[in-house]
Design a protein around this motif. Structure first.
Motif, short mmCIF file in Angstrom:
data_model
loop_
_atom_site.label_atom_id
_atom_site.label_comp_id
_atom_site.label_asym_id
_atom_site.label_seq_id
_atom_site.Cartn_x
_atom_site.Cartn_y
_atom_site.Cartn_z
N SER A 443 0.84 -1.19 0.00
CA SER A 443 0.00 0.00 0.00
C SER A 443 0.88 1.24 0.00
O SER A 443 2.10 1.16 0.17
N SER A 445 0.97 5.84 0.76
CA SER A 445 0.36 7.03 1.36
C SER A 445 1.28 8.21 1.12
O SER A 445 2.50 8.06 1.02
N LYS A 447 1.08 10.71 3.34
CA LYS A 447 1.14 11.31 4.68
C LYS A 447 1.72 10.38 5.74
O LYS A 447 2.02 10.82 6.85
N SER A 449 -0.07 7.83 6.79
CA SER A 449 -1.28 7.26 7.38
C SER A 449 -2.32 7.16 6.27
O SER A 449 -2.12 7.66 5.16
N ASP A 450 -3.45 6.53 6.58
CA ASP A 450 -4.52 6.35 5.59
C ASP A 450 -3.97 5.77 4.29
O ASP A 450 -4.08 6.36 3.21
N THR A 452 -3.43 3.49 0.99
CA THR A 452 -4.25 2.96 -0.09
C THR A 452 -3.63 1.66 -0.59
O THR A 452 -2.45 1.62 -0.94
#
Length: 495
Positions: A443, A445, A447, A449-450, A452
């Motif tokens: 995944s 990101s 930032k 965090s969060d 994808t």
């Protein structure tokens, strides 16, 4: 649903707490341990990872920290297969007898020395190089205090028996002298195609050889430990009729190849074994178990274990590259030493040709994740990887306009997915998550965090670990020759 009583839960916890735990978790095969002053030192096989032979230290045999490596740079005469370092402290000096593959030749036993267990070690080159290969050197003084070296002839590699040889060695540890003599070989059914990893100790007028036999490595391993004894070092040697005396039990399988040590007046054996759950993916891990001498002058293992103070597999490691040199957790291929520079809290990795360049760290559980914070270049790719060796790995890397997931199996590369992004002037976080050893996902990101998820078909990565090693998690760069990938940080979490 049936409810568990408090007593049942407490019993389960006590069982776990009392179960044998690895004192050095992750890939730490063929461990050797000595005591110098009030400190224990241990070294282990590094095989085709560099620096050669990680060196750990401890005050209590329980809790270990890395102190460096025996050879920060590889020796001049050898190129790969750095196996089975045997530490020895004698007359105020520290020696390491080790196996390595001679350039243009086969496996040899070499030796190096130092004034301190933490080095620097001066290499004295190979001592013995037989046609089939020579491995697992171990020094021992005879009943007249004359120094000898024992080793295994690697006959199993060419379909032959595996004699354990002995020969005198000079006090400078630079050459064998006289002629060699066979002590024993694999000649009983449980030993199968080999005996190896001999560690010799003395007690009550006997020499005891603690040795390993059968198949050392991988999911189908059959390794076990036996004992032989003799009144005189040169023999005749007698094998115990009850061999093997240490076999797989509980959470651990295929135990063997270690050295004896004393702690608080008791005898212990540091050796390796595979965790049944994480098996070949975490590799052979170091354990410590007690042993005692019997009234009929044999040796048996007890149920007394030394385990670390913290037995939890959950932890987090962060590298912000704020030191002058690479942290000791990092290693790399003996065939592809990376060119790196750490400056202003940032790691620069120079790309070599069209090869993947990487640094990696050991894993020690079934479940973990690694995150690489990179500053994507226009053409240079950098990201996170799971690595078996140079020809077997899986990774995701990014440029300013795309993220790529690649699988490499036996040197053949397959793109599992290409994902367009717009990351010019940005920091990009690439995450690798592994569950149950082989369930891998990636995944990203902008930032940290969060994240994808990168949607790719579930890859089969069971092939990744080489037969004598484990997988490692790390940072990878590729691109045009001479390009420099910029890495801002690395986080590894084990669950």
């Amino acid at each position: 649903m049936k409810k568990l009583s408090i007593c049942t839960l407490l019993f389960t916890f006590i069982q776990f707490a009392n179960a044998q735990q690895a004192v050095i978790r992750g890939d730490f095969a063929d461990p050797s341990v000595i005591k110098v002053g009030d400190t224990y030192y241990a070294a282990a096989t590094s095989s085709n990872w560099a620096p050669a032979f990680p060196l750990m230290k401890s005050k209590d045999l329980q809790n270990w920290q890395q102190a460096g490596s025996v050879f920060p740079d590889l020796t001049s005469w050898a190129d790969f297969y750095y196996w089975a370092p045997e530490l020895n402290y004698d007359n105020g000096k520290v020696y390491v007898y080790y196996t390595a593959h001679k350039k243009g030749g086969n496996l040899c036993v070499g030796v190096a020395s130092a004034d301190s267990p933490e080095g620097p070690f001066k290499d004295h080159g190979p001592l013995v190089c037989q046609e089939a290969g020579s491995i697992d050197g171990f020094p021992i003084r005879d009943e007249n205090n004359k120094l000898h070296l024992t080793w295994k002839e690697d006959g199993n590699s060419v379909g032959k028996p595996t004699p354990i040889w002995i020969q005198t060695i000079n006090e400078q540890r630079t050459a064998l002298t006289g002629g060699k003599k066979e002590l024993f070989r694999n000649d009983t059914p449980w030993e199968a195609n080999l005996v190896e990893g001999v560690s010799v100790i003395k007690n009550n007028g006997y020499f005891y050889a603690i040795y390993a036999a059968a198949g050392c490595c991988g999911a189908g391993c059959t390794y076990a430990t036996g004992i032989a004894r003799s009144k005189k070092l040169m023999g005749p040697w007698e094998k115990y009729s009850g061999n093997p005396i240490l076999t797989g039990q509980g959470e651990w399988m295929c135990p063997g190849h270690g050295t004896a040590v004393t702690h608080k007046g008791k005898n212990y054996f540091m050796y390796h074994a595979y965790d049944r759950a994480s098996n070949k993916y975490t590799g052979r891990q170091a354990l410590v178990r007690g042993f005692e001498f019997t009234s009929d002058n044999w040796l048996r293992f007890t149920d007394e274990y030394i385990s670390p103070s913290d037995v939890s597999s959950s932890y987090s490691i962060t590298d912000d590259f704020d030191k002058e040199k690479l942290d000791l957790q990092w290693s790399w291929s003996v065939f592809n030493k990376p060119s790196v520079e750490i400056k202003n809290g940032r790691l620069g990795m120079k790309v070599k040709g069209d090869r993947e360049t990487y640094i990696a760290r050991r894993i020690d559980s079934q479940n973990y994740e690694a995150v690489v914070e990179t500053i994507p270049g226009k053409n240079t790719l950098a990201g996170v990887a799971l690595i078996g060796d140079d020809k077997n790995l899986i990774y995701t890397v990014a440029t300013q306009d795309s993220i790529v997931v690649t699988l490499v199996k036996n040197g053949a590369k397959s793109n599992l997915g290409v994902f367009p992004i717009a990351a010019k002037g940005m920091h990009l976080f690439l995450k690798m998550n592994v569950k149950n050893n082989t369930d891998i996902s990636f995944s990203y990101s902008s930032k940290g965090s969060d994240f994808t998820t990168l949607k790719v078909a579930s890859p089969d990565i069971k092939f990744l670990p080489p037969w004598d090693r484990a997988v490692r998690a790390g940072i990878l760069a590729k691109g045009a020759d001479g390009d420099v990938a910029e890495i801002e940080g690395f986080v590894f979490k084990s669950y």
